[in-house]
Enzyme design. Structure first.
Site, mmCIF file in Angstrom:
data_model
loop_
_atom_site.group_PDB
_atom_site.id
_atom_site.type_symbol
_atom_site.label_atom_id
_atom_site.label_comp_id
_atom_site.label_asym_id
_atom_site.label_seq_id
_atom_site.Cartn_x
_atom_site.Cartn_y
_atom_site.Cartn_z
ATOM 1 N N LYS A 174 13.330 -9.908 16.313
ATOM 2 C CA LYS A 174 14.551 -9.087 16.441
ATOM 3 C C LYS A 174 14.059 -7.642 16.376
ATOM 4 O O LYS A 174 13.775 -7.121 15.313
ATOM 5 C CB LYS A 174 15.505 -9.408 15.276
ATOM 6 C CG LYS A 174 16.979 -9.144 15.533
ATOM 7 C CD LYS A 174 17.336 -7.679 15.766
ATOM 8 C CE LYS A 174 17.127 -6.840 14.537
ATOM 9 N NZ LYS A 174 17.079 -5.381 14.854
ATOM 10 N N GLU A 250 6.886 -5.237 4.530
ATOM 11 C CA GLU A 250 6.194 -3.936 4.577
ATOM 12 C C GLU A 250 7.294 -2.893 4.507
ATOM 13 O O GLU A 250 8.027 -2.687 5.474
ATOM 14 C CB GLU A 250 5.364 -3.842 5.867
ATOM 15 C CG GLU A 250 4.301 -2.779 5.795
ATOM 16 C CD GLU A 250 4.753 -1.489 6.431
ATOM 17 O OE1 GLU A 250 5.304 -0.640 5.676
ATOM 18 O OE2 GLU A 250 4.583 -1.322 7.643
ATOM 19 N N CYS A 284 5.531 4.984 8.029
ATOM 20 C CA CYS A 284 5.615 4.586 6.600
ATOM 21 C C CYS A 284 4.442 5.114 5.799
ATOM 22 O O CYS A 284 4.553 5.292 4.595
ATOM 23 C CB CYS A 284 5.636 3.071 6.449
ATOM 24 S SG CYS A 284 6.858 2.277 7.448
ATOM 25 N N GLU A 379 11.847 9.109 0.828
ATOM 26 C CA GLU A 379 10.943 9.245 1.969
ATOM 27 C C GLU A 379 11.658 10.092 3.032
ATOM 28 O O GLU A 379 12.724 9.700 3.511
ATOM 29 C CB GLU A 379 10.680 7.824 2.489
ATOM 30 C CG GLU A 379 9.517 7.671 3.395
ATOM 31 C CD GLU A 379 9.288 6.198 3.776
ATOM 32 O OE1 GLU A 379 10.151 5.340 3.486
ATOM 33 O OE2 GLU A 379 8.256 5.918 4.374
HETATM 34 C C1 SIN Z 1 3.738 2.334 9.665
HETATM 35 O O1 SIN Z 1 3.395 2.814 8.630
HETATM 36 O O2 SIN Z 1 4.899 2.406 10.007
HETATM 37 C C2 SIN Z 1 2.654 1.725 10.542
HETATM 38 C C3 SIN Z 1 1.554 2.688 10.623
HETATM 39 C C4 SIN Z 1 0.255 2.159 11.108
HETATM 40 O O3 SIN Z 1 0.094 0.975 11.397
HETATM 41 O O4 SIN Z 1 -0.652 2.979 11.194
#
Ligand code: SIN
Length: 476
Positions: A174, A250, A284, A379
Site C-alpha cells: 500500500k 521503521e 527519517c 521531527e
Molecule cells: C529514510 O530515512 O526515510 C530512508 C533513508 C535511507 O534509506 O537512506
C-alpha cells in the site's frame, strides 16, 4: 505525466481498473499529476486471496529461479533510472538528480536480495542423543503486507519487497497516497522481469485505513512491514497482536549530529549539509539537531551557513536543483510553525527562515536554539538545521540520547578512540562516524526505542521474512 501507464489501475493478480480514483497533486505546480486507483476493503480482500494462492506456488519455486527473476528486475529498474527519477520529481517533488540516485539505491536492494535468495541456509546441529539428527530449516513466513512512505517512493518498496520475494513471500504494497505511480511502475517492471502474477501487488488508496484494516485482521497475512510515523506504528503494533503477526517498524527519528573540536571542518560541513538537506530534509535519518563543540562552533557555523545558502532551490525536474518543495501543505505548515516558534522563543536565523512561494521553504540555519522549542522535540521533516554548542563529550552524549527516538545519530571526529566510545554510548540503531549518509542495501537499517523494531537491509533484512522450523529425526 512521464512514463505513466498506470492511471487509474492497480496491480493484483492482473492489472485492474479501479471503481474509484483519487488525484495525485504535484507539490511543485499544484496541478494534477494523474488519477490513481483508489482501493478499499473489497480490493484488499481480493488481494489477500491472490497473495495466498501465489504463496502456494512462489514458496516452491527454486531459490535460484527466484534469484534470476530478481536479477532481471534489478536490470529493468536500472534501465529506467531516469524515468523513475522523473516520476518521483513529479509526484512528490524529489529533485530528479536525487531521484535517479534513489532508483539505483532501490535497485541495489533487489540485486542484494537476488544473491541472498540462494543463501537461505539451514543448520544441522548436534543432539545429546546419538540416535537423533537435528535440523533447523528456514522457510518463508507467508504473505506480507507493506505500508510504504512517500519520501523514498522506490527504495522503501524494494527494501521490503526484495527480501520478501527472495525468501518466497508474496507481498502486497500500500504505497503512500502522495506517490503511488512510482510504486506501480516498479510493479510493472516486476511483471516484465517474469515475476509471477500475484507475487507483488500494489494497492494505492487515498485513505490507508480500509485496506490496512483488512490486512491486519486476516490471519493469512503473516508479516507486516511499515515505514512511517511512530504514532501509526504503535497502532499497527497493537493491531498485529490479534493475529500475532510478525512486524517490522521503521518509525520517526530525531537524529543528533555531534561535531567535535578535532573534526576536519570542511569535510564535517559537507557531511552535515548532505545529511540534513537530502530530499529537502524529508528523510527519517536526516539530522535534526547539530551539536558543535565550542572550540570550532563559530568557524563551523560560518562555513555551514554559507554552504546552506549556496544550495539551489527550484523545480525538481531541473537537474541543477538541490532542494525541491515540501511534499504537501501540511509539511510546509510544520516547517513554518517550527521556525516561527523557535524565532519567537529567541532563536536567530543565519540563512533562510522563510517560505518562498508554493510549497518551497528556503534552506535554513538557526542558532540560539533551546530545548523548549518545538523543533527540538518534534521531527521537523524539512530543510531546517538548528546548530547548538556543547562543552564536553559526556554532555553531548547525554543531550543526544535525551529523546524517545533512536533511529540514527552521527558524529564527526578524527579521534578513533572517541569515535568508538561515542558510537557505543549513543542509543541509536545507526551511527554515522564522519559519514552523513550511512544507509546501504547491504547494511542493517532500523531503530531502537520508539524508532522501531526489526532491521531492513543486508542479511538481517531477509530474516524478517523467514521462520525457523526445527526438524528432529529419530534414527533408532
Ligand atoms: C529514510 O530515512 O526515510 C530512508 C533513508 C535511507 O534509506 O537512506
Amino acid at each position: 505525466m512521464d512514463g505513466a501507464t498506470n492511471l487509474n489501475r492497480y496491480l493484483s493478480d492482473a492489472w485492474h481498473d479501479a471503481p474509484h480514483a483519487f488525484e495525485v497533486i504535484s507539490p511543485t505546480t499544484g496541478e494534477v499529476v494523474g488519477a490513481a486507483a483508489d482501493c478499499g476493503e473489497a480490493e484488499a480482500r481480493h488481494a489477500v486471496d491472490v497473495a495466498w494462492r501465489a504463496f502456494e506456488h512462489w514458496r516452491t519455486v527454486n531459490p535460484f529461479e527466484r534469484a534470476a527473476t530478481l536479477r532481471r528486475w534489478h536490470g529493468l529498474i536500472m534501465a529506467d533510472q531516469d524515468g523513475l527519477g522523473r516520476l518521483m520529481a513529479q509526484e512528490m517533488g524529489k529533485p530528479v538528480r536525487e531521484g535517479r540516485g534513489e532508483a539505483a539505491y532501490s535497485a541495489g536492494f533487489v540485486e542484494w536480495y537476488a544473491e541472498e535468495a540462494k543463501r537461505v541456509y539451514g543448520t544441522w546441529f548436534p543432539s545429546h542423543a546419538g540416535h537423533k539428527r537435528l535440523l533447523a530449516m528456514k522457510q518463508p513466513v507467508g504473505p506480507a503486507y507493506a505500508v510504504t512512505p512517500w519520501n523514498f517512493p522506490a527504495a522503501m518498496i524494494t527494501r521490503k519487497a526484495a527480501p520478501a520475494l527472495a525468501a518466497g513471500c508474496p507481498m502486497i504494497v500500500k504505497p503512500a497516497e502522495q506517490a503511488p505511480f512510482t510504486a506501480l511502475r516498479l510493479a510493472e517492471l516486476w511483471l516484465e522481469a517474469g515475476g509471477p502474477p500475484g507475487t507483488l501487488q500494489v494497492l494505492p488508496a487515498s485513505d490507508p485505513v480500509p485496506v490496512t484494516r483488512v490486512m491486519m485482521a486476516d490471519p493469512r497475512i503473516r508479516k507486516v512491514s511499515f515505514t512511517g510515523s511512530t504514532e501509526v506504528g504503535k497502532l499497527l503494533y497493537r493491531q498485529a497482536a490479534d493475529t500475532v503477526k510478525r512486524l517490522s517498524l521503521e518509525l520517526g527519528g530525531h537524529a543528533p549530529y555531534l561535531v567535535f573540536d578535532d573534526a576536519d571542518l570542511e569535510r564535517a560541513v559537507a557531511e552535515v549539509t548532505a545529511c540534513k538537506f537530502r530530499n529537502a530534509g524529508q528523510t527519517c535519518v536526516c539530522t535534526n539537531r547539530i551539536y558543535v563543540q565550542t572550540g570550532i562552533y563559530d568557524a563551523f557555523l560560518e562555513r555551514f551557513s554559507a554552504a546552506v545558502a549556496a544550495l539551489v532551490p527550484g523545480d525538481p525536474l531541473d537537474d541543477r536543483t538541490d532542494i525541491g518543495p515540501l511534499v504537501d501543505a501540511a509539511g510546509l505548515e510544520k516547517v513554518v510553525r517550527h521556525v516561527d516558534d523557535a524565532v519567537a522563543k529567541g532563536a536567530t536565523v543565519t540563512t533562510g527562515g522563510r517560505a518562498t512561494g508554493g510549497l518551497h521553504y528556503a534552506p535554513t540555519v538557526l542558532t540560539g536554539v533551546t530545548d523548549d522549542m518545538a523543533l527540538m522535540v518534534e521531527e521537523t521533516f524539512g530543510p531546517v538545521a538548528p546548530v547548538l554548542s556543547f562543552e564536553h563529550e559526556e554532555e553531548a552524549i547525554a543531550r543526544a540520547n535525551a529523546t524517545p527516538y533512536g533511529l540514527a545519530a552521527y558524529l564527526y571526529t578524527r579521534d578513533l578512540t572517541r569515535a568508538i566510545r561515542v558510537s557505543e554510548a549513543l542509543e541509536y540503531g545507526i551511527v554515522g562516524v564522519n559519514d552523513g549518509v550511512p544507509a546501504a542495501p547491504y547494511a542493517p537499517f532500523g531503530g531502537v526505542k520508539q524508532s522501531g523494531i526489526g532491521r531492513e537491509g543486508g542479511p538481517w533484512g531477509i530474516e524478517e521474512y523467514l521462520e525457523v522450523k526445527y526438524v528432529s529425526l529419530n534414527l533408532s
